[in-house]
Design a protein around this motif. Structure first.
Motif, PDB file in Angstrom:
ATOM      1  N   MET A 284       0.848  -1.185   0.000  1.00 51.11           N
ATOM      2  CA  MET A 284       0.000   0.000   0.000  1.00 51.11           C
ATOM      3  C   MET A 284       0.888   1.241   0.000  1.00 51.11           C
ATOM      4  SD  MET A 284      -3.137   1.024   2.596  1.00 51.11           S
ATOM      5  CE  MET A 284      -4.063  -0.434   2.210  1.00 51.11           C
ATOM      6  N   ASP A 285       0.486   2.264  -0.711  1.00 53.50           N
ATOM      7  CA  ASP A 285       1.199   3.532  -0.783  1.00 53.50           C
ATOM      8  C   ASP A 285       1.403   4.073   0.633  1.00 53.50           C
ATOM      9  OD1 ASP A 285       1.603   6.433  -1.049  1.00 53.50           O
ATOM     10  OD2 ASP A 285       1.068   6.145  -3.142  1.00 53.50           O
ATOM     11  N   SER A 286       2.596   4.527   0.942  1.00 58.54           N
ATOM     12  CA  SER A 286       2.890   5.016   2.289  1.00 58.54           C
ATOM     13  C   SER A 286       2.088   6.267   2.643  1.00 58.54           C
ATOM     14  CB  SER A 286       4.385   5.302   2.446  1.00 58.54           C
ATOM     15  OG  SER A 286       4.777   6.338   1.556  1.00 58.54           O
ATOM     16  N   ARG A 287       1.558   6.956   1.649  1.00 55.20           N
ATOM     17  CA  ARG A 287       0.728   8.144   1.905  1.00 55.20           C
ATOM     18  C   ARG A 287      -0.724   7.778   2.181  1.00 55.20           C
ATOM     19  NH1 ARG A 287       2.368  10.657  -3.659  1.00 55.20           N
ATOM     20  NH2 ARG A 287       2.007   8.465  -4.055  1.00 55.20           N
ATOM     21  N   SER A 288      -1.064   6.511   2.000  1.00 53.76           N
ATOM     22  CA  SER A 288      -2.431   6.046   2.218  1.00 53.76           C
ATOM     23  C   SER A 288      -2.784   6.100   3.702  1.00 53.76           C
ATOM     24  CB  SER A 288      -2.586   4.608   1.726  1.00 53.76           C
ATOM     25  OG  SER A 288      -3.849   4.105   2.088  1.00 53.76           O
ATOM     26  N   VAL A 289      -4.004   6.507   3.970  1.00 55.61           N
ATOM     27  CA  VAL A 289      -4.504   6.505   5.355  1.00 55.61           C
ATOM     28  C   VAL A 289      -5.653   5.520   5.508  1.00 55.61           C
ATOM     29  CG1 VAL A 289      -3.745   8.863   5.830  1.00 55.61           C
ATOM     30  CG2 VAL A 289      -6.056   8.461   4.922  1.00 55.61           C
ATOM     31  N   ALA A 290      -5.930   4.751   4.469  1.00 54.82           N
ATOM     32  CA  ALA A 290      -7.062   3.822   4.480  1.00 54.82           C
ATOM     33  C   ALA A 290      -6.990   2.849   5.649  1.00 54.82           C
ATOM     34  CB  ALA A 290      -7.140   3.065   3.160  1.00 54.82           C
ATOM     35  N   ARG A 291      -5.775   2.464   6.033  1.00 49.41           N
ATOM     36  CA  ARG A 291      -5.622   1.478   7.115  1.00 49.41           C
ATOM     37  C   ARG A 291      -6.246   1.954   8.428  1.00 49.41           C
ATOM     38  NH1 ARG A 291      -0.929   3.745   5.792  1.00 49.41           N
ATOM     39  NH2 ARG A 291       0.269   4.896   7.327  1.00 49.41           N
ATOM     40  N   TYR A 292      -6.428   3.260   8.581  1.00 51.06           N
ATOM     41  CA  TYR A 292      -7.002   3.794   9.814  1.00 51.06           C
ATOM     42  C   TYR A 292      -8.525   3.749   9.841  1.00 51.06           C
ATOM     43  CZ  TYR A 292      -2.284   5.521  10.498  1.00 51.06           C
ATOM     44  OH  TYR A 292      -0.932   5.614  10.639  1.00 51.06           O
ATOM     45  N   VAL A 293      -9.136   3.550   8.690  1.00 51.02           N
ATOM     46  CA  VAL A 293     -10.604   3.602   8.634  1.00 51.02           C
ATOM     47  C   VAL A 293     -11.238   2.356   8.039  1.00 51.02           C
ATOM     48  CG1 VAL A 293     -10.666   6.118   8.556  1.00 51.02           C
ATOM     49  CG2 VAL A 293     -10.621   4.836   6.421  1.00 51.02           C
ATOM     50  N   GLU A 294     -10.426   1.402   7.604  1.00 49.29           N
ATOM     51  CA  GLU A 294     -10.970   0.206   6.972  1.00 49.29           C
ATOM     52  C   GLU A 294     -10.848  -1.013   7.873  1.00 49.29           C
ATOM     53  OE1 GLU A 294     -10.475   0.506   2.257  1.00 49.29           O
ATOM     54  OE2 GLU A 294      -8.584   0.267   3.323  1.00 49.29           O
TER      55      GLU A 294
ATOM     56  N   MET B 241      -6.864  -5.071   0.377  1.00 46.74           N
ATOM     57  CA  MET B 241      -7.026  -4.764  -1.045  1.00 46.74           C
ATOM     58  C   MET B 241      -5.930  -3.813  -1.523  1.00 46.74           C
ATOM     59  SD  MET B 241     -11.091  -3.924  -1.438  1.00 46.74           S
ATOM     60  CE  MET B 241     -11.052  -3.816  -3.228  1.00 46.74           C
ATOM     61  N   LYS B 242      -5.622  -3.886  -2.807  1.00 52.75           N
ATOM     62  CA  LYS B 242      -4.754  -2.887  -3.405  1.00 52.75           C
ATOM     63  C   LYS B 242      -5.540  -1.571  -3.450  1.00 52.75           C
ATOM     64  CE  LYS B 242      -1.997  -1.845  -7.443  1.00 52.75           C
ATOM     65  NZ  LYS B 242      -1.568  -2.227  -8.776  1.00 52.75           N
ATOM     66  N   HIS B 243      -4.850  -0.464  -3.223  1.00 48.07           N
ATOM     67  CA  HIS B 243      -5.469   0.861  -3.238  1.00 48.07           C
ATOM     68  C   HIS B 243      -4.770   1.757  -4.249  1.00 48.07           C
ATOM     69  CE1 HIS B 243      -7.078  -0.538   0.542  1.00 48.07           C
ATOM     70  NE2 HIS B 243      -7.824   0.533   0.628  1.00 48.07           N
ATOM     71  N   ARG B 244      -5.534   2.647  -4.847  1.00 50.50           N
ATOM     72  CA  ARG B 244      -4.968   3.709  -5.671  1.00 50.50           C
ATOM     73  C   ARG B 244      -5.335   5.029  -4.999  1.00 50.50           C
ATOM     74  NH1 ARG B 244      -6.583   0.891 -10.717  1.00 50.50           N
ATOM     75  NH2 ARG B 244      -4.749  -0.296 -11.306  1.00 50.50           N
ATOM     76  N   LEU B 245      -4.375   5.898  -4.942  1.00 46.98           N
ATOM     77  CA  LEU B 245      -4.518   7.183  -4.263  1.00 46.98           C
ATOM     78  C   LEU B 245      -4.941   8.258  -5.259  1.00 46.98           C
ATOM     79  CD1 LEU B 245      -3.963   8.072  -1.338  1.00 46.98           C
ATOM     80  CD2 LEU B 245      -1.639   8.609  -2.040  1.00 46.98           C
ATOM     81  N   TYR B 246      -6.031   8.964  -4.932  1.00 44.56           N
ATOM     82  CA  TYR B 246      -6.582  10.005  -5.795  1.00 44.56           C
ATOM     83  C   TYR B 246      -6.888  11.261  -4.989  1.00 44.56           C
ATOM     84  CZ  TYR B 246      -7.508   6.263  -9.169  1.00 44.56           C
ATOM     85  OH  TYR B 246      -7.382   5.214 -10.047  1.00 44.56           O
ATOM     86  N   THR B 247      -7.101  12.343  -5.724  1.00 45.90           N
ATOM     87  CA  THR B 247      -7.546  13.597  -5.107  1.00 45.90           C
ATOM     88  C   THR B 247      -8.811  14.068  -5.798  1.00 45.90           C
ATOM     89  OG1 THR B 247      -6.297  14.989  -6.641  1.00 45.90           O
ATOM     90  CG2 THR B 247      -5.179  14.297  -4.605  1.00 45.90           C
ATOM     91  N   LEU B 248      -9.522  14.934  -5.104  1.00 48.79           N
ATOM     92  CA  LEU B 248     -10.703  15.592  -5.631  1.00 48.79           C
ATOM     93  C   LEU B 248     -10.715  16.976  -5.001  1.00 48.79           C
ATOM     94  CD1 LEU B 248     -13.265  15.180  -7.350  1.00 48.79           C
ATOM     95  CD2 LEU B 248     -14.387  14.301  -5.306  1.00 48.79           C
ATOM     96  N   ILE B 249     -10.733  18.015  -5.820  1.00 40.55           N
ATOM     97  CA  ILE B 249     -10.671  19.376  -5.292  1.00 40.55           C
ATOM     98  C   ILE B 249     -11.771  20.233  -5.905  1.00 40.55           C
ATOM     99  CG2 ILE B 249      -8.878  20.019  -6.952  1.00 40.55           C
ATOM    100  CD1 ILE B 249      -7.751  21.924  -4.733  1.00 40.55           C
ATOM    101  N   PHE B 250     -12.375  21.061  -5.042  1.00 40.09           N
ATOM    102  CA  PHE B 250     -13.489  21.922  -5.440  1.00 40.09           C
ATOM    103  C   PHE B 250     -13.114  23.381  -5.207  1.00 40.09           C
ATOM    104  CE2 PHE B 250     -15.323  17.860  -4.411  1.00 40.09           C
ATOM    105  CZ  PHE B 250     -16.272  17.676  -5.400  1.00 40.09           C
ATOM    106  N   PRO B 251     -12.908  24.169  -6.271  1.00 45.28           N
ATOM    107  CA  PRO B 251     -12.700  25.606  -6.102  1.00 45.28           C
ATOM    108  C   PRO B 251     -14.027  26.267  -5.721  1.00 45.28           C
ATOM    109  CG  PRO B 251     -11.948  24.851  -8.257  1.00 45.28           C
ATOM    110  CD  PRO B 251     -12.735  23.748  -7.651  1.00 45.28           C
ATOM    111  N   MET B 252     -14.001  27.055  -4.652  1.00 40.98           N
ATOM    112  CA  MET B 252     -15.224  27.708  -4.182  1.00 40.98           C
ATOM    113  C   MET B 252     -15.047  29.220  -4.209  1.00 40.98           C
ATOM    114  SD  MET B 252     -16.334  25.082  -1.176  1.00 40.98           S
ATOM    115  CE  MET B 252     -18.065  25.465  -1.242  1.00 40.98           C
ATOM    116  N   ASP B 253     -15.964  29.893  -4.864  1.00 44.95           N
ATOM    117  CA  ASP B 253     -16.011  31.352  -4.900  1.00 44.95           C
ATOM    118  C   ASP B 253     -16.960  31.777  -3.780  1.00 44.95           C
ATOM    119  OD1 ASP B 253     -16.591  34.032  -5.384  1.00 44.95           O
ATOM    120  OD2 ASP B 253     -16.778  33.779  -7.553  1.00 44.95           O
ATOM    121  N   ILE B 254     -16.387  32.120  -2.622  1.00 44.42           N
ATOM    122  CA  ILE B 254     -17.224  32.404  -1.442  1.00 44.42           C
ATOM    123  C   ILE B 254     -17.999  33.701  -1.572  1.00 44.42           C
ATOM    124  CG2 ILE B 254     -15.880  30.987   0.144  1.00 44.42           C
ATOM    125  CD1 ILE B 254     -14.452  33.537   1.056  1.00 44.42           C
ATOM    126  N   TYR B 255     -17.532  34.616  -2.429  1.00 50.39           N
ATOM    127  CA  TYR B 255     -18.229  35.887  -2.597  1.00 50.39           C
ATOM    128  C   TYR B 255     -19.509  35.739  -3.396  1.00 50.39           C
ATOM    129  CZ  TYR B 255     -13.768  37.475  -0.891  1.00 50.39           C
ATOM    130  OH  TYR B 255     -12.642  37.637  -0.128  1.00 50.39           O
TER     131      TYR B 255
END
Length: 181
Positions: A1-11, A18-32
């Motif tokens: 498992m990727d050393s950056r994975s934190v899945a082991r703490y919640v699974e 299981m094999k894991h793939r590490l992904y990101t999801l980012i949402f730009p928010m216009d607060i104004y």
């Protein structure tokens, strides 16, 4: 498992194996203007769905760096401050031996103008009127946590059709810093 994975703490043990793939999801928010930038996925996984911006984390970058890079590549926007991590999502798809570990971020500070790319067509939406009918089936479950500024961890099991959720676990958490555990 990727050393950056934190899945082991919640699974549980079965899913940790299981094999894991590490992904990101980012949402730009216009607060104004109370809006969020989503992108219509034009190709590949999630094609024809609206989503935040993201993808695989490269071997030489942190998860936050991966989120920033993906936002720039897919929308032309660059965060001007460190993206704010707000959630962790784990996805399991029927007949797929690889779990998706998705680190969810928001950014309220960014430079540039949204631009269509080969992969995504960006469009602004009111943050309280999300077009969930054109998004992933899990999004309505956890989006309220983002709006309320709450940290969350979610696990979603999908059928092979990638539409039907057969099971889900979603909870607010006090921290997404799993290094102390």
């Amino acid at each position: 498992m990727d050393s950056r994975s934190v899945a082991r703490y919640v699974e549980d043990a079965q899913h940790q194996a299981m094999k894991h793939r590490l992904y990101t999801l980012i949402f730009p928010m216009d607060i104004y203007r109370n809006r969020v930038l989503l992108g219509m996925k034009k190709r590949g996984f999630g094609q024809n769905k609206l989503n935040g911006f993201g993808g695989k984390v490269e071997a030489d970058e942190s998860v936050a760096q991966g989120a920033s890079r993906e936002l720039c590549e897919e929308s032309g926007l660059s965060p001007t401050e460190e993206p704010e991590k707000c959630g962790l999502l784990l996805f399991y798809f029927e007949n797929d031996p690889v779990a998706m570990e998705v680190h969810v971020f928001i950014t309220r500070s960014f430079a540039g103008q949204p631009q269509e790319t080969d992969e995504m067509r960006p469009e602004w939406f009111d943050i309280r009127e999300m077009p969930f009918e054109h998004m992933w089936a899990d999004d309505p479950s956890w989006w309220p946590y983002v709006l309320d500024g709450k940290l969350f961890v979610g696990r979603f099991w999908f059928k092979a059709d990638m539409v039907t959720i057969t099971r889900q676990e979603l909870a607010q958490v006090g921290s997404l810093d799993f290094s102390a555990k």
